[in-house]
Design a protein around this motif. Structure first.
Motif, mmCIF file in Angstrom:
data_model
loop_
_atom_site.group_PDB
_atom_site.id
_atom_site.type_symbol
_atom_site.label_atom_id
_atom_site.label_comp_id
_atom_site.label_asym_id
_atom_site.label_seq_id
_atom_site.Cartn_x
_atom_site.Cartn_y
_atom_site.Cartn_z
ATOM 1 N N UNK A 57 -7.737 1.424 -4.715
ATOM 2 C CA UNK A 57 -7.389 0.304 -3.843
ATOM 3 C C UNK A 57 -5.964 -0.164 -4.096
ATOM 4 N N UNK A 58 -5.489 0.028 -5.336
ATOM 5 C CA UNK A 58 -4.126 -0.390 -5.674
ATOM 6 C C UNK A 58 -3.075 0.630 -5.234
ATOM 7 N N UNK A 59 -3.500 1.818 -4.749
ATOM 8 C CA UNK A 59 -2.550 2.796 -4.252
ATOM 9 C C UNK A 59 -2.328 3.986 -5.142
ATOM 10 N N UNK A 60 -3.166 4.174 -6.173
ATOM 11 C CA UNK A 60 -3.076 5.369 -7.001
ATOM 12 C C UNK A 60 -3.836 6.513 -6.333
ATOM 13 N N UNK A 61 -3.395 7.728 -6.603
ATOM 14 C CA UNK A 61 -4.172 8.919 -6.282
ATOM 15 C C UNK A 61 -5.001 9.237 -7.522
ATOM 16 N N UNK A 62 -6.319 9.055 -7.422
ATOM 17 C CA UNK A 62 -7.185 9.073 -8.601
ATOM 18 C C UNK A 62 -7.918 10.399 -8.723
ATOM 19 N N UNK A 63 -7.966 10.922 -9.931
ATOM 20 C CA UNK A 63 -8.736 12.111 -10.256
ATOM 21 C C UNK A 63 -9.449 11.863 -11.572
ATOM 22 N N UNK A 64 -10.537 12.576 -11.813
ATOM 23 C CA UNK A 64 -11.241 12.474 -13.084
ATOM 24 C C UNK A 64 -10.422 13.152 -14.178
ATOM 25 N N UNK A 245 -0.452 -4.704 -9.782
ATOM 26 C CA UNK A 245 0.732 -4.778 -10.632
ATOM 27 C C UNK A 245 0.939 -3.478 -11.400
ATOM 28 N N UNK A 246 -0.171 -2.883 -11.816
ATOM 29 C CA UNK A 246 -0.086 -1.672 -12.621
ATOM 30 C C UNK A 246 0.587 -0.542 -11.856
ATOM 31 N N UNK A 247 0.342 -0.463 -10.552
ATOM 32 C CA UNK A 247 0.988 0.616 -9.777
ATOM 33 C C UNK A 247 2.512 0.494 -9.841
#
Length: 583
Positions: A57-64, A245-247
């Motif tokens: 939701x914050x805009x990261x491309x997430x992978x395991x 903020x983290x992004x």
């Protein structure tokens, strides 16, 4: 490779290497990639999740996180570990095989995020480089003070007051902070439980071009397995702010545009407050239940120390705050009786029975207790300071009077969850002693978040409220801290102090307010029972200084011969009016 990765490049080559790194860890659209190790079935969090979802939701491309690959081969800018992931085999195996690669990953310009972990399984964060340290402890404390309000990780969090404080309701039994960070070095404190940085909540560390972000916030435990919001809305809002903020923070780190980290000096406890000659003291014994059950030496050490030091510290009274025993059994009452008998004829004491002193096995399902079989009213009546009891032959509710420091004192020692009739009796006794400084001891009054127990407005959010026990359904019901404040404590002139035990978490709290007559009333929670061996023998010394206006509170263990000087264990209170002021 460690530091060698950056040492082999000149300035131009290093810039090219950083640009290559940024390309590797972001998508074609410039979205930073995050490799996430998230436990989807975690009993501590009631199977709630939210780390991967929050980062997406914050805009990261997430992978395991690929647990077979080192951190430097994940192709990610951020490696994130969910709350309590250290409890499980995948995390432990990864740290054993690839833990050192996290240091190289950060050195190259990556960011590692770790949220709440249990100190029982990871007391010390294992993937930090030399010169950097962070530890965790059992304390679950509020408030959540933002120490660096303009830092990009915390900017935009909804805070109130000064210093700016993030207010989160109790969720999963905690106030937003679970297993606080404690000892640290080589890192910057961004959030803490106070302005002294004693218990960090959010830490930032720099190594090479990258960053470590460690937190005791469990803002990833938001969503039930069916995808619905399980946490209070305030948690979701705080998570959106932090992950958003983290992004930007990760992008700045990857681009080499993040400012240098200013290291926070480690917290050091203040010096011990010395005993002031001419003072008199009271001694509080909270929650001796585990001593009665397993570690009687601590109980005996406490009472023998009191006897041995009664003249040196001018000890006037001993106040037992309840849970004298753990199971309300003859064997445990015998231990308590033997320990407290050391005081007989030497130092008078008041007993305020706790929930574990009632009911079969100490379950507080009713008000049956063995207290009066081991401590008799007849014996206590021999003391000149013993005022009387509410019910003939029963020490469950008693009052005591003595003189010290030029003032008269009244101690009201009330049962667990005092019944309405008990409160009426206490009001009558208080009214009959208008010139006395008044102290209330009862087992459950203050909670660990610096507020009183308040069933009406907080309900089960405050764990272990008397209204949650079987005694609440017995004749006369129960009262909690707020009800006692409204119906008793605030209504009489001369009240100066309330004390209770019972509450776990960090077991410490202080609230100071004025009553209806303008008296300043200090309300104190003190409990050490979650510590090693049920408390290691710690007790609370309450020292009234000769000026009649100052009170010093200290925590001391006769078993260890050790004082605790952290602010929650050593502090100064001011009386208003002073002891010698006319009423």
């Amino acid at each position: 490779m460690g530091y060698a990765w950056s040492r082999g490049f000149g300035r131009q080559g290093l810039a090219m290497a950083c640009a290559l790194w940024a390309t590797m860890v972001t998508s074609q659209a410039g979205t930073p990639r995050a490799a996430v190790l998230e436990r989807t079935h975690e009993e501590w969090l009631q199977n709630a999740t939210g780390l991967a979802r929050g980062l997406e939701q914050a805009g990261f491309s997430v992978q395991a996180l690929d647990i077979e690959k080192p951190a430097t081969q994940q192709g990610a800018a951020l490696i994130a570990f969910s709350s309590f992931s250290s409890e499980h085999a995948d995390y432990k195996g990864y740290m054993q095989r690839h833990g050192p690669s996290l240091i190289e990953f950060v050195e190259r310009g990556g960011v590692v995020l770790q949220l709440t972990q249990a100190d029982q399984t990871e007391a010390r964060v294992p993937f930090l480089p030399e010169g950097m340290r962070a530890e965790r402890c059992d304390d679950d404390i509020a408030p959540l003070v933002v120490r660096v309000p303009d830092h990009p990780l915390v900017a935009g969090l909804v805070t109130i007051g000064e210093p700016p404080t993030l207010r989160l309701p109790t969720y999963l039994g905690r106030p937003g902070n679970w297993e606080s960070l404690s000892g640290f070095e080589g890192m910057r404190v961004l959030m803490s439980v106070d302005q002294a940085n004693r218990r960090p909540i959010l830490l930032e560390g720099q190594h090479g071009k990258g960053r470590y972000v460690l937190s005791s916030l469990y803002l990833d435990a938001l969503y039930a397995p069916d995808g619905t919001l399980a946490a209070p809305a305030e948690y979701e809002a705080a998570a959106r702010s932090l992950f958003g903020n983290l992004r930007g923070y990760v992008q700045a780190v990857v681009a080499g545009e993040s400012p240098e980290v200013t290291v926070t000096p480690p917290y050091k406890d203040p010096e011990l407050l010395p005993f002031v000659p001419g003072s008199f003291t009271l001694i509080a014994l909270p929650d001796t239940q585990m001593y009665a059950e397993r570690y009687p030496q601590h109980f005996h050490n406490q009472t023998q120390w009191i006897v041995d030091h009664r003249e040196k510290f001018n000890i006037q009274y001993v106040l037992h705050l309840g849970d004298i025993t753990n199971r309300n059994t003859p064997e445990q009452w015998e231990v308590a009786q033997a320990a407290l008998r050391r005081l007989d004829g030497k130092v008078p004491y008041a007993l305020a029975p706790g929930n574990h002193d009632y009911g079969p096995g100490g379950n507080a399902s009713d008000r049956t207790t063995l207290l009066n079989e081991y401590f008799s009213v007849a014996e206590h009546t021999k003391w000149p300071t013993f005022g009387g009891v509410m019910e003939p032959g029963k020490l469950d509710n008693s009052y005591h009077v003595f003189e010290a420091g030029g003032a008269k004192f009244l101690v009201l020692a009330l049962e667990w969850g005092p019944r309405l009739d008990t409160v009426a009796w206490a009001n009558r006794i208080a009214a009959e002693h208008p010139e006395h400084r008044k102290i209330l001891i009862t087992h459950a009054y203050m909670y660990s978040d610096e507020t009183r127990y308040n069933w009406k407005t907080r309900g089960a959010d405050q764990r272990w409220n008397p209204h949650l026990y079987g005694t609440s359904k017995q004749p006369g019901g129960v009262t909690d801290g707020q009800e006692l404040w409204e119906r008793l404590v605030s209504q009489h002139s001369g009240f100066i102090l309330t004390m209770n035990g019972h509450v776990l978490n960090d077991g410490q709290a202080l609230l100071t307010e004025e009553g209806a007559h303008g008296d300043r009333i200090h309300q104190v929670l003190c409990n050490y029972q979650t510590w090693r061996e049920g408390g290691e023998g710690y007790l609370r010394i309450i020292e009234f200084l000769p000026d009649g206006e100052t009170v010093q509170m200290k925590s001391y263990s006769p078993s260890l011969d050790r004082y605790l000087t952290a602010p929650e264990h050593q502090f100064v209170l001011k009386l208003k009016p002073g002891l010698r002021a006319k009423r």
